[in-house]
Design an enzyme around this catalytic site. Structure first.
Site, PDB file in Angstrom:
ATOM      1  N   GLY A  54     -28.485  23.520 -31.988  1.00 17.59           N
ATOM      2  CA  GLY A  54     -28.727  22.262 -31.284  1.00 17.59           C
ATOM      3  C   GLY A  54     -29.969  21.573 -31.803  1.00 17.59           C
ATOM      4  N   THR A  55     -30.009  20.295 -31.570  1.00 27.81           N
ATOM      5  CA  THR A  55     -31.181  19.500 -31.948  1.00 27.81           C
ATOM      6  C   THR A  55     -31.592  18.668 -30.745  1.00 27.81           C
ATOM      7  OG1 THR A  55     -30.201  19.363 -34.128  1.00 27.81           O
ATOM      8  CG2 THR A  55     -32.063  17.918 -33.703  1.00 27.81           C
ATOM      9  N   LYS A 108     -36.549  28.213 -33.197  1.00 31.14           N
ATOM     10  CA  LYS A 108     -36.748  26.800 -32.906  1.00 31.14           C
ATOM     11  C   LYS A 108     -37.712  26.289 -33.944  1.00 31.14           C
ATOM     12  CE  LYS A 108     -35.644  25.300 -28.607  1.00 31.14           C
ATOM     13  NZ  LYS A 108     -35.925  24.646 -27.350  1.00 31.14           N
ATOM     14  N   ASP A 146     -39.583  22.285 -16.296  1.00 33.44           N
ATOM     15  CA  ASP A 146     -38.440  21.554 -16.833  1.00 33.44           C
ATOM     16  C   ASP A 146     -37.154  22.335 -16.654  1.00 33.44           C
ATOM     17  OD1 ASP A 146     -37.467  20.133 -20.034  1.00 33.44           O
ATOM     18  OD2 ASP A 146     -37.177  19.454 -17.970  1.00 33.44           O
ATOM     19  N   TYR A 151     -37.328  18.346 -28.955  1.00 36.44           N
ATOM     20  CA  TYR A 151     -38.329  19.360 -29.360  1.00 36.44           C
ATOM     21  C   TYR A 151     -38.249  19.704 -30.835  1.00 36.44           C
ATOM     22  CZ  TYR A 151     -34.032  21.993 -29.077  1.00 36.44           C
ATOM     23  OH  TYR A 151     -32.732  22.395 -29.267  1.00 36.44           O
TER      24      TYR A 151
HETATM   25  C1  LIG Z   1     -23.351  25.123 -26.310  1.00 39.49           C
HETATM   26  N1  LIG Z   1     -24.516  25.948 -26.392  1.00 39.49           N
HETATM   27  C2  LIG Z   1     -24.606  26.866 -27.364  1.00 39.49           C
HETATM   28  O1  LIG Z   1     -23.731  27.065 -28.163  1.00 39.49           O
HETATM   29  C3  LIG Z   1     -25.865  27.686 -27.412  1.00 39.49           C
HETATM   30  C4  LIG Z   1     -25.913  29.039 -27.797  1.00 39.49           C
HETATM   31  C5  LIG Z   1     -24.778  29.948 -28.188  1.00 39.49           C
HETATM   32  N2  LIG Z   1     -27.215  29.445 -27.734  1.00 39.49           N
HETATM   33  C6  LIG Z   1     -27.996  28.387 -27.319  1.00 39.49           C
HETATM   34  C7  LIG Z   1     -29.419  28.400 -27.127  1.00 39.49           C
HETATM   35  C8  LIG Z   1     -30.318  29.468 -27.295  1.00 39.49           C
HETATM   36  C9  LIG Z   1     -30.087  30.800 -27.757  1.00 39.49           C
HETATM   37  O2  LIG Z   1     -29.009  31.278 -28.132  1.00 39.49           O
HETATM   38  N3  LIG Z   1     -31.259  31.478 -27.723  1.00 39.49           N
HETATM   39  C10 LIG Z   1     -32.274  30.682 -27.261  1.00 39.49           C
HETATM   40  C11 LIG Z   1     -33.648  30.964 -27.036  1.00 39.49           C
HETATM   41  C12 LIG Z   1     -34.468  29.950 -26.545  1.00 39.49           C
HETATM   42  C13 LIG Z   1     -33.928  28.693 -26.279  1.00 39.49           C
HETATM   43 CL1  LIG Z   1     -34.969  27.459 -25.645  1.00 39.49          CL
HETATM   44  C14 LIG Z   1     -32.567  28.400 -26.497  1.00 39.49           C
HETATM   45  C15 LIG Z   1     -31.739  29.422 -26.985  1.00 39.49           C
HETATM   46  C16 LIG Z   1     -27.166  27.278 -27.116  1.00 39.49           C
HETATM   47  C17 LIG Z   1     -27.648  25.915 -26.661  1.00 39.49           C
END
Ligand SMILES: CNC(=O)c1c(C)[nH]c(/C=C2\C(=O)Nc3ccc(Cl)cc32)c1C
Length: 278
Positions: free
Chosen positions: A15-16, A37, A140, A19
């Site tokens: 994702g973008t 990130k 948040d 941040y």
């Molecule tokens: C649709 N969402 C996804 O596919 C998704 C997946 C599989 N993982 C994430 C996000 C994280 C993830 O997988 N580990 C993370 C650790 C910290 C933060 Cl702030 C975000 C993440 C996301 C947004």
């Protein structure tokens, strides 16, 4: 630390956001799947960089099975980019889950919502336990910042990083998204406190039930009015009185009447549900 970018292989971009970019990565030495990130600090002032460093250090201190685990960080001065390495949450984020279920008109199971309620409360308990005098307020909490691991356990993410990046001067402040989860005290320009995190958690849990936030409006002014009034429809009737009671308590417009984390965890309804789960 001796960690370098070469120790990892980028698998995909997850994702973008304002941040920066979140990428799925694999650690070469053992194949472990993680995320990092990428934050470009090139445009940040000295103050903002200091805030970013202290937020990352706070993230390192928070140890809870319900908070995303921080692993490491890499600083690439040539690209003025910091890579924050954290655990992978295979279940993704609640915002995506809510929008998928809304599209399919499928309500989430009550047991699943109780599990999230209890685990989110425990995640906040870890945050609110004063870390050397400082309470780490999430500031948040919203569905997009709550993630699930492969066993659908809650992983609260994105701490102060959001605050650092929403710091007025940084470019990231280009206002995105409607602040549905803003508490009445914030709408009234009072100070943010632990009870504000409780309010936001109530909004997240309400949205898991109703598949829309408790307060919806087409303008900021209208939204503020509704939040101040604090009137919202009961969660769908398929959900129990107990669940409705707990969520309604979290959405009390008076800060003093809103339960603290400790009061929530001591509530007989919550104690009863936890006993059934463990
Ligand atoms: C649709 N969402 C996804 O596919 C998704 C997946 C599989 N993982 C994430 C996000 C994280 C993830 O997988 N580990 C993370 C650790 C910290 C933060 Cl702030 C975000 C993440 C996301 C947004």
């Amino acid at each position: 630390n001796g960690t370098t970018l070469d120790d990892f292989e980028v698998i995909s971009t997850i994702g973008t956001g304002s941040y920066g970019t979140c990428k799925k990565i694999k650690r070469k030495k053992d194949g472990k799947v993680l995320v990092w990130k990428e934050l470009d600090y090139g445009a940040m002032s000295e103050t903002e960089k200091q805030m970013l460093v202290s937020e990352v250090n706070l993230l390192r201190e928070l140890k809870s099975p319900y908070i995303v685990k921080y692993y490491d960080r890499i600083i690439d001065r040539a690209r003025t980019t910091i890579y924050i390495i954290m655990e992978y949450c295979k279940g993704g984020d609640l915002a995506t889950i809510i929008s998928r279920n809304k599209k399919d008109s499928v309500y989430l199971d009550e047991d699943f919502i109780w599990k999230i309620l209890i685990q989110l409360t425990q995640a906040l308990q870890e945050c609110h336990q004063r870390k050397n005098g400082r309470a780490v307020l999430h500031r948040d909490m919203k569905p997009a910042n709550v993630f699930l691991d492969m066993d659908k356990n809650v992983k609260l993410g994105d701490f102060g990083l959001a605050r650092v990046l929403h710091h007025e001067t940084s470019f990231a402040n280009t206002y995105v998204g409607t602040p549905y989860y803003m508490s009445p005290e914030l709408v009234n320009n009072m100070s943010y406190n632990e009870k504000s995190d409780i309010w936001s958690m109530g909004c997240v849990l309400y949205e898991l039930c109703a598949l829309h936030p408790p307060f919806v409006a087409s303008s900021q002014t209208e939204l503020n009015r509704k939040i101040r009034l604090g009137d919202f429809d009961r969660i769908p009737k398929r959900y129990s009185e107990d669940l409705n009671t707990i969520i309604s308590k979290m959405l009390h417009i008076e800060v003093t009447k809103r339960p603290s984390i400790e009061e929530l965890l001591a509530d007989p309804i919550v104690v009863g549900r936890r006993a059934k789960m463990d």
